[in-house]
Design a protein around this motif. Sequence first.
Motif, mmCIF file in Angstrom:
data_model
loop_
_atom_site.group_PDB
_atom_site.id
_atom_site.type_symbol
_atom_site.label_atom_id
_atom_site.label_comp_id
_atom_site.label_asym_id
_atom_site.label_seq_id
_atom_site.Cartn_x
_atom_site.Cartn_y
_atom_site.Cartn_z
ATOM 1 N N UNK A 77 3.341 0.608 26.838
ATOM 2 C CA UNK A 77 3.441 0.995 25.444
ATOM 3 C C UNK A 77 3.899 -0.160 24.577
ATOM 4 N N UNK A 78 3.325 -0.251 23.406
ATOM 5 C CA UNK A 78 3.769 -1.195 22.382
ATOM 6 C C UNK A 78 4.082 -0.378 21.142
ATOM 7 N N UNK A 79 5.320 -0.434 20.700
ATOM 8 C CA UNK A 79 5.734 0.256 19.488
ATOM 9 C C UNK A 79 6.022 -0.779 18.414
ATOM 10 N N UNK A 80 5.428 -0.588 17.260
ATOM 11 C CA UNK A 80 5.591 -1.577 16.188
ATOM 12 C C UNK A 80 5.920 -0.873 14.878
ATOM 13 N N UNK A 81 6.953 -1.345 14.220
ATOM 14 C CA UNK A 81 7.327 -0.790 12.923
ATOM 15 C C UNK A 81 6.356 -1.296 11.862
ATOM 16 N N UNK A 82 6.009 -0.468 10.882
ATOM 17 C CA UNK A 82 5.082 -0.910 9.830
ATOM 18 C C UNK A 82 5.488 -2.215 9.157
ATOM 19 N N UNK A 83 6.783 -2.505 9.084
ATOM 20 C CA UNK A 83 7.233 -3.732 8.423
ATOM 21 C C UNK A 83 6.697 -4.988 9.106
ATOM 22 N N UNK A 84 6.387 -4.908 10.393
ATOM 23 C CA UNK A 84 5.883 -6.089 11.084
ATOM 24 C C UNK A 84 4.443 -6.389 10.670
ATOM 25 N N UNK A 85 3.711 -5.369 10.227
ATOM 26 C CA UNK A 85 2.361 -5.590 9.711
ATOM 27 C C UNK A 85 2.440 -6.133 8.297
ATOM 28 N N UNK A 86 3.229 -5.487 7.459
ATOM 29 C CA UNK A 86 3.427 -5.970 6.086
ATOM 30 C C UNK A 86 4.610 -5.229 5.468
ATOM 31 N N UNK A 87 5.673 -5.944 5.073
ATOM 32 C CA UNK A 87 6.850 -5.288 4.503
ATOM 33 C C UNK A 87 6.807 -5.092 2.997
ATOM 34 N N UNK A 88 5.741 -5.590 2.336
ATOM 35 C CA UNK A 88 5.704 -5.575 0.869
ATOM 36 C C UNK A 88 4.789 -4.471 0.354
ATOM 37 N N UNK A 89 5.352 -3.365 -0.156
ATOM 38 C CA UNK A 89 4.519 -2.274 -0.671
ATOM 39 C C UNK A 89 3.620 -2.677 -1.825
ATOM 40 N N UNK A 90 3.966 -3.769 -2.528
ATOM 41 C CA UNK A 90 3.156 -4.175 -3.678
ATOM 42 C C UNK A 90 2.007 -5.106 -3.279
ATOM 43 N N UNK A 91 1.873 -5.420 -1.991
ATOM 44 C CA UNK A 91 0.835 -6.365 -1.566
ATOM 45 C C UNK A 91 -0.485 -5.657 -1.287
ATOM 46 N N UNK A 92 -1.560 -6.401 -1.349
ATOM 47 C CA UNK A 92 -2.887 -5.847 -1.092
ATOM 48 C C UNK A 92 -3.028 -5.403 0.367
ATOM 49 N N UNK A 93 -2.433 -6.179 1.290
ATOM 50 C CA UNK A 93 -2.492 -5.816 2.707
ATOM 51 C C UNK A 93 -1.841 -4.453 2.930
ATOM 52 N N UNK A 94 -0.672 -4.268 2.344
ATOM 53 C CA UNK A 94 0.029 -2.995 2.488
ATOM 54 C C UNK A 94 -0.803 -1.855 1.903
ATOM 55 N N UNK A 95 -1.349 -2.078 0.710
ATOM 56 C CA UNK A 95 -2.119 -1.033 0.020
ATOM 57 C C UNK A 95 -3.372 -0.655 0.799
ATOM 58 N N UNK A 96 -4.031 -1.634 1.425
ATOM 59 C CA UNK A 96 -5.304 -1.364 2.093
ATOM 60 C C UNK A 96 -5.153 -0.962 3.556
ATOM 61 N N UNK A 97 -4.182 -1.562 4.255
ATOM 62 C CA UNK A 97 -4.113 -1.421 5.703
ATOM 63 C C UNK A 97 -2.973 -0.549 6.227
ATOM 64 N N UNK A 98 -1.985 -0.272 5.370
ATOM 65 C CA UNK A 98 -0.859 0.540 5.818
ATOM 66 C C UNK A 98 -0.718 1.848 5.047
ATOM 67 N N UNK A 99 -0.757 1.752 3.737
ATOM 68 C CA UNK A 99 -0.490 2.919 2.903
ATOM 69 C C UNK A 99 -1.397 4.104 3.231
ATOM 70 N N UNK A 100 -2.702 3.883 3.458
ATOM 71 C CA UNK A 100 -3.544 5.050 3.793
ATOM 72 C C UNK A 100 -3.067 5.789 5.044
ATOM 73 N N UNK A 101 -2.551 5.053 6.039
ATOM 74 C CA UNK A 101 -2.017 5.707 7.232
ATOM 75 C C UNK A 101 -0.711 6.427 6.939
ATOM 76 N N UNK A 102 0.164 5.768 6.183
ATOM 77 C CA UNK A 102 1.481 6.331 5.905
ATOM 78 C C UNK A 102 1.408 7.538 4.988
ATOM 79 N N UNK A 103 0.360 7.613 4.173
ATOM 80 C CA UNK A 103 0.244 8.707 3.213
ATOM 81 C C UNK A 103 -0.666 9.841 3.671
ATOM 82 N N UNK A 104 -1.253 9.702 4.850
ATOM 83 C CA UNK A 104 -2.197 10.717 5.293
ATOM 84 C C UNK A 104 -1.542 12.088 5.355
ATOM 85 N N UNK A 105 -2.177 13.069 4.707
ATOM 86 C CA UNK A 105 -1.699 14.438 4.852
ATOM 87 C C UNK A 105 -2.044 14.943 6.250
ATOM 88 N N UNK A 106 -3.055 14.323 6.848
ATOM 89 C CA UNK A 106 -3.334 14.538 8.258
ATOM 90 C C UNK A 106 -3.231 13.191 8.943
#
Length: 296
Positions: free
Chosen positions: A95-124
């Motif tokens: 198993x590899x467990x990774x906190x979202x901050x290791x992918x991108x810690x900046x909510x205002x960045x394009x990487x965060x908006x495109x690659x993290x936020x959709x996962x974190x905000x999924x209603x499913x």
Amino acid sequence: MIVNQLKTLDSKEGIMERISPGFPLSVYQTDFSLSPAPVPWHWHEDFQLCLVNRGAVRFHVVHQSCLLTENTGLFINCRLAHMAEAESPDASYYGINVHPDLICPRPDSRVYQQMLLPLLQLSTSSVSLFDKSTPDGLRLTEAFSRILTLSEQPEIPGRELLIQSELLSAWPGIWNIVRGSGKNVSASENQRLKEILLYLDAHYPEKITLDAVAGHIHLSPGECSRFFRRATGLTLFSYLLQYRIRQSGKLLCKTDLSIAQISLECGFSSQSYFTACFRKLEGCTPQQYRYRHRTG
């Protein structure tokens, strides 16, 4: 390599042992040939990647069940309740467990908006299988292997940066896998299951009724019973019995309480009933279990 011995907070949130201080990534092995007990229900703020290296492992994620065989992997979105159990005696997975901050810690960045936020905000929230049969799955499997190797070489200068580089290179593929073949898990059902598990954890020493559990989550007893079985594959009271036996095992190993005291501490009406249930689930008496696990 950390051999997994899951520890959780009172909230059932997993406590992650990181590969180095301040670096939000954990790498571990769960080898059921060493300890056949299932990995109990829990959740965490990390994304989780699992890859079976031997035998067969069944993962349960809320109301979904996934059977993974050798060289098959699973992505589990953060905060999803899940557990794992062996489907063969030799089963093992990494198993590899990774906190979202290791992918991108900046909510205002394009990487965060495109690659993290959709996962974190999924209603499913998503659960996704991967293997070497697709380009993205192959790249992810190879990156997974390199991260495992690097995790065991703390002497390499910049090891954490190399691991982060592997993870970042694989993340677009992970995102493609989730978008293309991810199985959705209802966020509301995930929360409902968490509430039931937390209730059972808080009250397992007491006499628990279906009416009390159902009232806690605002369902009818029938709906509550059907939901729990659909979500976990067990009846509520089968799960409760197994949970009580697991808790009693900890007391047998770590305390000098008598068998009678432990049976009461763990919600059993009598020592004889406790011993009968323990023998049925563990294959030995509580006293034999205490002796074996204390003498190693």
